[in-house]
Design a protein around this motif. Structure first.
Motif, mmCIF file in Angstrom:
data_model
loop_
_atom_site.group_PDB
_atom_site.id
_atom_site.type_symbol
_atom_site.label_atom_id
_atom_site.label_comp_id
_atom_site.label_asym_id
_atom_site.label_seq_id
_atom_site.Cartn_x
_atom_site.Cartn_y
_atom_site.Cartn_z
ATOM 1 N N VAL A 85 -2.635 37.893 -8.678
ATOM 2 C CA VAL A 85 -2.425 37.873 -10.131
ATOM 3 C C VAL A 85 -3.105 36.646 -10.740
ATOM 4 C CG1 VAL A 85 -0.687 37.683 -11.970
ATOM 5 C CG2 VAL A 85 -0.290 39.221 -10.026
ATOM 6 N N LEU A 86 -2.906 35.488 -10.135
ATOM 7 C CA LEU A 86 -3.507 34.260 -10.651
ATOM 8 C C LEU A 86 -5.026 34.345 -10.668
ATOM 9 C CD1 LEU A 86 -3.339 31.289 -11.584
ATOM 10 C CD2 LEU A 86 -3.359 30.664 -9.151
ATOM 11 N N LEU A 87 -5.609 34.819 -9.588
ATOM 12 C CA LEU A 87 -7.066 34.874 -9.502
ATOM 13 C C LEU A 87 -7.654 35.838 -10.526
ATOM 14 C CD1 LEU A 87 -7.457 34.673 -5.629
ATOM 15 C CD2 LEU A 87 -7.803 32.845 -7.308
ATOM 16 N N TYR A 88 -7.023 36.990 -10.708
ATOM 17 C CA TYR A 88 -7.500 37.903 -11.749
ATOM 18 C C TYR A 88 -7.334 37.290 -13.136
ATOM 19 C CZ TYR A 88 -8.603 42.023 -8.936
ATOM 20 O OH TYR A 88 -9.186 42.905 -8.066
ATOM 21 N N LEU A 89 -6.242 36.575 -13.374
ATOM 22 C CA LEU A 89 -6.020 35.934 -14.671
ATOM 23 C C LEU A 89 -7.100 34.888 -14.950
ATOM 24 C CD1 LEU A 89 -4.264 35.551 -17.199
ATOM 25 C CD2 LEU A 89 -2.905 33.910 -15.866
ATOM 26 N N ILE A 90 -7.416 34.096 -13.962
ATOM 27 C CA ILE A 90 -8.459 33.084 -14.128
ATOM 28 C C ILE A 90 -9.810 33.749 -14.401
ATOM 29 C CG2 ILE A 90 -9.802 31.300 -12.936
ATOM 30 C CD1 ILE A 90 -7.145 30.543 -11.495
ATOM 31 N N ARG A 91 -10.123 34.762 -13.634
ATOM 32 C CA ARG A 91 -11.412 35.456 -13.824
ATOM 33 C C ARG A 91 -11.471 36.120 -15.194
ATOM 34 N NH1 ARG A 91 -16.615 35.198 -12.651
ATOM 35 N NH2 ARG A 91 -17.528 37.189 -12.124
ATOM 36 N N LEU A 92 -10.368 36.733 -15.623
ATOM 37 C CA LEU A 92 -10.304 37.363 -16.939
ATOM 38 C C LEU A 92 -10.515 36.329 -18.039
ATOM 39 C CD1 LEU A 92 -9.688 39.685 -18.916
ATOM 40 C CD2 LEU A 92 -7.248 39.232 -18.520
ATOM 41 N N SER A 93 -9.851 35.190 -17.918
ATOM 42 C CA SER A 93 -10.021 34.153 -18.945
ATOM 43 C C SER A 93 -11.459 33.671 -18.996
ATOM 44 C CB SER A 93 -9.048 32.988 -18.720
ATOM 45 O OG SER A 93 -9.357 32.283 -17.548
ATOM 46 N N ASP A 94 -12.087 33.518 -17.848
ATOM 47 C CA ASP A 94 -13.494 33.097 -17.814
ATOM 48 C C ASP A 94 -14.402 34.123 -18.482
ATOM 49 O OD1 ASP A 94 -12.872 30.763 -16.509
ATOM 50 O OD2 ASP A 94 -13.473 31.489 -14.523
ATOM 51 N N MET A 95 -14.171 35.392 -18.190
ATOM 52 C CA MET A 95 -15.026 36.435 -18.752
ATOM 53 C C MET A 95 -14.803 36.598 -20.254
ATOM 54 S SD MET A 95 -16.779 36.973 -16.151
ATOM 55 C CE MET A 95 -17.832 38.338 -16.557
ATOM 56 N N CYS A 96 -13.684 36.071 -20.742
ATOM 57 C CA CYS A 96 -13.404 36.105 -22.185
ATOM 58 C C CYS A 96 -13.793 34.794 -22.865
ATOM 59 C CB CYS A 96 -11.926 36.392 -22.433
ATOM 60 S SG CYS A 96 -11.443 38.063 -21.982
ATOM 61 N N GLY A 97 -14.277 33.825 -22.087
ATOM 62 C CA GLY A 97 -14.675 32.548 -22.655
ATOM 63 C C GLY A 97 -13.505 31.663 -23.044
ATOM 64 N N ILE A 98 -12.389 31.820 -22.359
ATOM 65 C CA ILE A 98 -11.190 31.019 -22.644
ATOM 66 C C ILE A 98 -11.002 29.997 -21.530
ATOM 67 C CG2 ILE A 98 -8.665 31.088 -22.926
ATOM 68 C CD1 ILE A 98 -10.174 32.483 -25.204
ATOM 69 N N ASP A 99 -10.854 28.734 -21.905
ATOM 70 C CA ASP A 99 -10.512 27.686 -20.946
ATOM 71 C C ASP A 99 -9.004 27.770 -20.743
ATOM 72 O OD1 ASP A 99 -9.591 25.239 -19.819
ATOM 73 O OD2 ASP A 99 -11.374 24.204 -20.535
ATOM 74 N N LEU A 100 -8.592 28.375 -19.641
ATOM 75 C CA LEU A 100 -7.182 28.668 -19.411
ATOM 76 C C LEU A 100 -6.335 27.402 -19.320
ATOM 77 C CD1 LEU A 100 -5.210 30.994 -19.042
ATOM 78 C CD2 LEU A 100 -5.720 30.940 -16.591
ATOM 79 N N GLY A 101 -6.834 26.374 -18.680
ATOM 80 C CA GLY A 101 -6.087 25.123 -18.588
ATOM 81 C C GLY A 101 -5.838 24.522 -19.958
ATOM 82 N N ASP A 102 -6.877 24.503 -20.781
ATOM 83 C CA ASP A 102 -6.756 23.975 -22.135
ATOM 84 C C ASP A 102 -5.819 24.842 -22.971
ATOM 85 O OD1 ASP A 102 -7.596 22.146 -24.302
ATOM 86 O OD2 ASP A 102 -8.544 23.955 -25.115
ATOM 87 N N ALA A 103 -5.972 26.152 -22.891
ATOM 88 C CA ALA A 103 -5.116 27.067 -23.660
ATOM 89 C C ALA A 103 -3.655 26.915 -23.253
ATOM 90 C CB ALA A 103 -5.580 28.513 -23.463
ATOM 91 N N ALA A 104 -3.396 26.784 -21.957
ATOM 92 C CA ALA A 104 -2.019 26.625 -21.480
ATOM 93 C C ALA A 104 -1.431 25.289 -21.951
ATOM 94 C CB ALA A 104 -1.966 26.727 -19.960
ATOM 95 N N SER A 105 -2.227 24.244 -21.919
ATOM 96 C CA SER A 105 -1.754 22.935 -22.394
ATOM 97 C C SER A 105 -1.406 22.980 -23.876
ATOM 98 C CB SER A 105 -2.822 21.864 -22.148
ATOM 99 O OG SER A 105 -3.007 21.668 -20.772
ATOM 100 N N ARG A 106 -2.275 23.614 -24.665
ATOM 101 C CA ARG A 106 -1.999 23.736 -26.106
ATOM 102 C C ARG A 106 -0.752 24.583 -26.359
ATOM 103 N NH1 ARG A 106 -6.064 26.519 -28.218
ATOM 104 N NH2 ARG A 106 -7.421 26.528 -26.418
ATOM 105 N N LYS A 107 -0.563 25.609 -25.560
ATOM 106 C CA LYS A 107 0.608 26.475 -25.715
ATOM 107 C C LYS A 107 1.894 25.712 -25.385
ATOM 108 C CE LYS A 107 2.722 30.383 -26.375
ATOM 109 N NZ LYS A 107 2.946 30.941 -27.691
#
Length: 121
Positions: A85-107
């Motif tokens: 699940v984590l690996l697909y989430l990371i890959r999905l965020s990358d393919m959408c141009g979202i920095d997941l670490g930054d987005a999670a920190s802001r959230k």
């Protein structure tokens, strides 16, 4: 095969989302999988993995924190499904141009404002 398993164990440790992202990109690129990694396909694959994760808990009822009564093989299986699940989430965020670490920190900051801790008397 035994040496490969030992090498993999040595590489395990703290790893950043950016490091995982890079490894996933290299993995997909080496296999020419980028053409399949559209946001939609990755989301559907992740949902399938969430289903597999759910099956592990499906008939157990509530489980104790830390899973003290689970067999090691059950814990290993859980770790594999959580990782999928984590690996697909990371890959999905990358393919959408979202920095997941930054987005999670802001959230987390937004959630702290929205849900402040209760005031002590």
């Amino acid at each position: 095969m035994g040496e490969e398993k030992e090498d993999a164990k040595e590489r395990v440790g703290d790893i950043s989302l950016k490091d995982l992202s890079k490894k996933l990109e290299e993995f997909a690129s080496a296999r020419d999988w980028d053409k399949f990694h559209s946001p939609r396909n990755l989301l559907l694959a992740m949902v399938g993995e969430v289903g597999e994760l759910s099956e592990i808990f499906q008939w157990r009822g509530e489980v104790e924190k830390g899973l003290p009564n689970w067999e090691e093989s059950e814990r290993e299986h859980l770790g594999e499904e959580l990782s999928d699940v984590l690996l697909y989430l990371i890959r999905l965020s990358d393919m959408c141009g979202i920095d997941l670490g930054d987005a999670a920190s802001r959230k987390l900051v937004k959630n702290a404002i929205k849900y402040p801790p209760p005031k002590l008397l």
